[in-house]
Design a protein around this motif. Structure first.
Motif, PDB file in Angstrom:
ATOM      1  N   TYR A   1     -58.042 -79.119  23.823  1.00  0.00           N
ATOM      2  CA  TYR A   1     -56.760 -79.607  23.307  1.00  0.00           C
ATOM      3  C   TYR A   1     -56.143 -80.527  24.352  1.00  0.00           C
ATOM      4  CZ  TYR A   1     -56.538 -76.145  19.469  1.00  0.00           C
ATOM      5  OH  TYR A   1     -56.765 -75.408  18.339  1.00  0.00           O
ATOM      6  N   HIS A   2     -56.012 -81.794  24.028  1.00  0.00           N
ATOM      7  CA  HIS A   2     -55.393 -82.759  24.928  1.00  0.00           C
ATOM      8  C   HIS A   2     -56.039 -82.746  26.308  1.00  0.00           C
ATOM      9  CE1 HIS A   2     -52.071 -81.698  22.000  1.00  0.00           C
ATOM     10  NE2 HIS A   2     -52.508 -82.893  21.642  1.00  0.00           N
ATOM     11  N   GLY A   3     -57.346 -82.615  26.326  1.00  0.00           N
ATOM     12  CA  GLY A   3     -58.104 -82.713  27.564  1.00  0.00           C
ATOM     13  C   GLY A   3     -58.247 -81.431  28.348  1.00  0.00           C
ATOM     14  N   SER A   4     -57.808 -80.302  27.797  1.00  0.00           N
ATOM     15  CA  SER A   4     -57.920 -79.049  28.536  1.00  0.00           C
ATOM     16  C   SER A   4     -58.067 -77.887  27.554  1.00  0.00           C
ATOM     17  CB  SER A   4     -56.700 -78.852  29.429  1.00  0.00           C
ATOM     18  OG  SER A   4     -56.935 -77.800  30.351  1.00  0.00           O
ATOM     19  N   ILE A   5     -57.941 -76.670  28.069  1.00  0.00           N
ATOM     20  CA  ILE A   5     -58.120 -75.496  27.224  1.00  0.00           C
ATOM     21  C   ILE A   5     -56.899 -75.269  26.348  1.00  0.00           C
ATOM     22  CG2 ILE A   5     -59.637 -74.464  28.960  1.00  0.00           C
ATOM     23  CD1 ILE A   5     -57.459 -72.416  29.531  1.00  0.00           C
ATOM     24  N   SER A   6     -57.092 -74.504  25.280  1.00  0.00           N
ATOM     25  CA  SER A   6     -55.984 -74.235  24.363  1.00  0.00           C
ATOM     26  C   SER A   6     -54.995 -73.256  24.973  1.00  0.00           C
ATOM     27  CB  SER A   6     -56.513 -73.680  23.042  1.00  0.00           C
ATOM     28  OG  SER A   6     -57.002 -72.364  23.222  1.00  0.00           O
ATOM     29  N   GLY A   7     -53.787 -73.279  24.464  1.00  0.00           N
ATOM     30  CA  GLY A   7     -52.732 -72.389  24.951  1.00  0.00           C
ATOM     31  C   GLY A   7     -53.044 -70.924  24.714  1.00  0.00           C
ATOM     32  N   VAL A   8     -53.651 -70.588  23.554  1.00  0.00           N
ATOM     33  CA  VAL A   8     -53.920 -69.168  23.289  1.00  0.00           C
ATOM     34  C   VAL A   8     -54.985 -68.623  24.230  1.00  0.00           C
ATOM     35  CG1 VAL A   8     -53.114 -69.143  20.899  1.00  0.00           C
ATOM     36  CG2 VAL A   8     -55.512 -69.641  21.365  1.00  0.00           C
TER      37      VAL A   8
ATOM     38  N   TRP B   1     -66.473 -86.375  22.689  1.00  0.00           N
ATOM     39  CA  TRP B   1     -67.062 -85.912  23.953  1.00  0.00           C
ATOM     40  C   TRP B   1     -66.059 -85.787  25.095  1.00  0.00           C
ATOM     41  CZ3 TRP B   1     -71.203 -83.395  23.668  1.00  0.00           C
ATOM     42  CH2 TRP B   1     -72.217 -83.738  22.769  1.00  0.00           C
ATOM     43  N   GLN B   2     -65.027 -86.610  25.122  1.00  0.00           N
ATOM     44  CA  GLN B   2     -64.170 -86.677  26.309  1.00  0.00           C
ATOM     45  C   GLN B   2     -63.579 -85.320  26.672  1.00  0.00           C
ATOM     46  OE1 GLN B   2     -61.360 -89.872  26.358  1.00  0.00           O
ATOM     47  NE2 GLN B   2     -60.245 -89.064  28.105  1.00  0.00           N
ATOM     48  N   ALA B   3     -63.021 -84.627  25.699  1.00  0.00           N
ATOM     49  CA  ALA B   3     -62.354 -83.355  26.007  1.00  0.00           C
ATOM     50  C   ALA B   3     -63.324 -82.232  26.325  1.00  0.00           C
ATOM     51  CB  ALA B   3     -61.452 -82.942  24.850  1.00  0.00           C
ATOM     52  N   THR B   4     -64.603 -82.351  25.917  1.00  0.00           N
ATOM     53  CA  THR B   4     -65.530 -81.252  26.228  1.00  0.00           C
ATOM     54  C   THR B   4     -65.738 -81.121  27.733  1.00  0.00           C
ATOM     55  OG1 THR B   4     -67.507 -82.640  25.955  1.00  0.00           O
ATOM     56  CG2 THR B   4     -66.738 -81.413  24.016  1.00  0.00           C
ATOM     57  N   GLY B   5     -65.918 -82.240  28.414  1.00  0.00           N
ATOM     58  CA  GLY B   5     -66.157 -82.192  29.863  1.00  0.00           C
ATOM     59  C   GLY B   5     -64.954 -81.700  30.638  1.00  0.00           C
ATOM     60  N   SER B   6     -63.781 -82.202  30.308  1.00  0.00           N
ATOM     61  CA  SER B   6     -62.584 -81.783  31.045  1.00  0.00           C
ATOM     62  C   SER B   6     -62.231 -80.324  30.739  1.00  0.00           C
ATOM     63  CB  SER B   6     -61.401 -82.708  30.736  1.00  0.00           C
ATOM     64  OG  SER B   6     -61.147 -82.771  29.349  1.00  0.00           O
ATOM     65  N   THR B   7     -62.545 -79.859  29.526  1.00  0.00           N
ATOM     66  CA  THR B   7     -62.279 -78.462  29.178  1.00  0.00           C
ATOM     67  C   THR B   7     -63.217 -77.530  29.936  1.00  0.00           C
ATOM     68  OG1 THR B   7     -61.448 -79.132  27.018  1.00  0.00           O
ATOM     69  CG2 THR B   7     -62.090 -76.821  27.258  1.00  0.00           C
ATOM     70  N   ILE B   8     -64.494 -77.898  30.037  1.00  0.00           N
ATOM     71  CA  ILE B   8     -65.438 -77.109  30.843  1.00  0.00           C
ATOM     72  C   ILE B   8     -64.971 -77.073  32.296  1.00  0.00           C
ATOM     73  CG2 ILE B   8     -67.781 -77.079  31.824  1.00  0.00           C
ATOM     74  CD1 ILE B   8     -67.775 -76.029  28.991  1.00  0.00           C
ATOM     75  N   ALA B   9     -64.544 -78.211  32.830  1.00  0.00           N
ATOM     76  CA  ALA B   9     -64.072 -78.252  34.225  1.00  0.00           C
ATOM     77  C   ALA B   9     -62.867 -77.339  34.418  1.00  0.00           C
ATOM     78  CB  ALA B   9     -63.738 -79.687  34.627  1.00  0.00           C
ATOM     79  N   ALA B  10     -61.935 -77.352  33.462  1.00  0.00           N
ATOM     80  CA  ALA B  10     -60.756 -76.480  33.560  1.00  0.00           C
ATOM     81  C   ALA B  10     -61.171 -75.008  33.510  1.00  0.00           C
ATOM     82  CB  ALA B  10     -59.769 -76.801  32.436  1.00  0.00           C
ATOM     83  N   LEU B  11     -62.090 -74.679  32.606  1.00  0.00           N
ATOM     84  CA  LEU B  11     -62.554 -73.286  32.518  1.00  0.00           C
ATOM     85  C   LEU B  11     -63.222 -72.844  33.809  1.00  0.00           C
ATOM     86  CD1 LEU B  11     -63.957 -73.202  28.865  1.00  0.00           C
ATOM     87  CD2 LEU B  11     -62.009 -71.875  29.735  1.00  0.00           C
ATOM     88  N   ARG B  12     -64.065 -73.703  34.388  1.00  0.00           N
ATOM     89  CA  ARG B  12     -64.721 -73.347  35.661  1.00  0.00           C
ATOM     90  C   ARG B  12     -63.677 -73.079  36.756  1.00  0.00           C
ATOM     91  NH1 ARG B  12     -70.162 -73.843  35.782  1.00  0.00           N
ATOM     92  NH2 ARG B  12     -71.162 -75.293  34.362  1.00  0.00           N
ATOM     93  N   SER B  13     -62.659 -73.937  36.835  1.00  0.00           N
ATOM     94  CA  SER B  13     -61.609 -73.750  37.847  1.00  0.00           C
ATOM     95  C   SER B  13     -60.880 -72.429  37.651  1.00  0.00           C
ATOM     96  CB  SER B  13     -60.610 -74.902  37.790  1.00  0.00           C
ATOM     97  OG  SER B  13     -61.214 -76.101  38.182  1.00  0.00           O
ATOM     98  N   ILE B  14     -60.568 -72.101  36.403  1.00  0.00           N
ATOM     99  CA  ILE B  14     -59.869 -70.846  36.123  1.00  0.00           C
ATOM    100  C   ILE B  14     -60.739 -69.646  36.479  1.00  0.00           C
ATOM    101  CG2 ILE B  14     -58.954 -69.397  34.256  1.00  0.00           C
ATOM    102  CD1 ILE B  14     -58.054 -72.094  32.914  1.00  0.00           C
ATOM    103  N   VAL B  15     -62.017 -69.694  36.098  1.00  0.00           N
ATOM    104  CA  VAL B  15     -62.916 -68.574  36.416  1.00  0.00           C
ATOM    105  C   VAL B  15     -63.049 -68.409  37.926  1.00  0.00           C
ATOM    106  CG1 VAL B  15     -65.299 -67.739  36.244  1.00  0.00           C
ATOM    107  CG2 VAL B  15     -64.139 -68.647  34.227  1.00  0.00           C
ATOM    108  N   HIS B  16     -63.166 -69.509  38.665  1.00  0.00           N
ATOM    109  CA  HIS B  16     -63.210 -69.403  40.127  1.00  0.00           C
ATOM    110  C   HIS B  16     -61.929 -68.791  40.670  1.00  0.00           C
ATOM    111  CE1 HIS B  16     -66.481 -72.678  40.374  1.00  0.00           C
ATOM    112  NE2 HIS B  16     -67.026 -71.513  40.597  1.00  0.00           N
ATOM    113  N   ALA B  17     -60.778 -69.202  40.131  1.00  0.00           N
ATOM    114  CA  ALA B  17     -59.498 -68.650  40.588  1.00  0.00           C
ATOM    115  C   ALA B  17     -59.407 -67.155  40.304  1.00  0.00           C
ATOM    116  CB  ALA B  17     -58.331 -69.387  39.919  1.00  0.00           C
ATOM    117  N   LEU B  18     -60.070 -66.717  39.245  1.00  0.00           N
ATOM    118  CA  LEU B  18     -60.085 -65.288  38.895  1.00  0.00           C
ATOM    119  C   LEU B  18     -61.255 -64.557  39.567  1.00  0.00           C
ATOM    120  CD1 LEU B  18     -59.179 -65.558  35.100  1.00  0.00           C
ATOM    121  CD2 LEU B  18     -57.749 -64.614  36.933  1.00  0.00           C
ATOM    122  N   ARG B  19     -61.938 -65.226  40.515  1.00  0.00           N
ATOM    123  CA  ARG B  19     -63.015 -64.648  41.330  1.00  0.00           C
ATOM    124  C   ARG B  19     -64.296 -64.354  40.556  1.00  0.00           C
ATOM    125  NH1 ARG B  19     -59.354 -60.240  44.653  1.00  0.00           N
ATOM    126  NH2 ARG B  19     -57.588 -61.634  44.979  1.00  0.00           N
ATOM    127  N   GLY B  20     -64.438 -64.967  39.382  1.00  0.00           N
ATOM    128  CA  GLY B  20     -65.657 -64.788  38.597  1.00  0.00           C
ATOM    129  C   GLY B  20     -66.711 -65.815  38.971  1.00  0.00           C
TER     130      GLY B  20
END
Length: 195
Positions: free
Chosen positions: A87-94, A128-147
């Motif tokens: 959603y708009h280049g990143s993960i959804s709010g829910v 395609w554009q939002a798929t890459g940035s969404t994956i990057a955001a998810l990776r950052s969040i998982v790293h922040a959560l120590r996963g």
């Protein structure tokens, strides 16, 4: 609902959108089914489940039944798969709200956050554009959560790939990518449990 007896290790899936079964949920189900074929039980928190979670308030002194169920289920998990629409280049709010709720595990002695847990990632977007940035955001969040994000993440352009109600996809390569995510979390989960 779980898909198998409770003595099996658990893979939890988080993902979807509000307003019905989405491509994101269908993709997540395919990945979870692949983990199940590897001997894991699965539990999915789809869009309807996440819609019942109130906005995360870190100062709240009590949690709703839905919040407690979500956090307790994550505490029992051996692995996680997160699927988000772009959603708009990143993960959804829910999806972000559900992940914010994992702050409840910050002081857990056994495993704070997602410490050392393998986490598979899926992003769906209409282009395609939002798929890459969404994956990057998810990776950052998982790293922040120590996963530990698994090596492969699926980026799915729903403009090109369609899913059906029977667990199929118009693109066999996408099906294999999603199954790979399920197999990877299943492969890495025992390393965490035995480590």
């Amino acid at each position: 609902m779980s898909d198998a007896p409770t003595e099996l290790p658990l893979v939890v899936g988080i993902g979807g959108t509000i307003g019905g079964i989405s491509s994101t949920e269908r993709a997540l189900r395919i990945a979870l089914d692949a983990a199940r074929t590897q001997g894991f039980r699965t539990r999915m928190f789809g869009g309807a489940d996440m819609a019942r979670l109130p906005l995360y308030d870190p100062r709240a002194t009590e949690r709703t039944e839905q919040e407690r169920e979500f956090v307790d289920t994550i505490r029992q998990a051996s692995a996680l798969i997160i699927a988000s629409p772009g959603y708009h280049g990143s993960i959804s709010g829910v999806v972000k709200n559900a992940l914010d709720l994992l702050e409840e595990t910050a002081r857990d002695e056994a495993r704070p956050y997602l410490a050392d847990m393998p986490v598979g990632l899926i992003a769906t977007a209409y282009g395609w554009q939002a798929t890459g940035s969404t994956i990057a955001a998810l990776r950052s969040i998982v790293h922040a959560l120590r996963g530990w994000p698994t090596p492969f993440a699926a980026a799915i352009n729903t403009q090109l790939t369609k899913f059906d109600d029977e667990g199929g996809s118009s693109d066999p390569a996408v099906l294999e990518q999603l199954r790979l995510i399920g197999r990877q979390v299943a492969r890495f989960a025992p390393l965490v449990q035995n480590g």
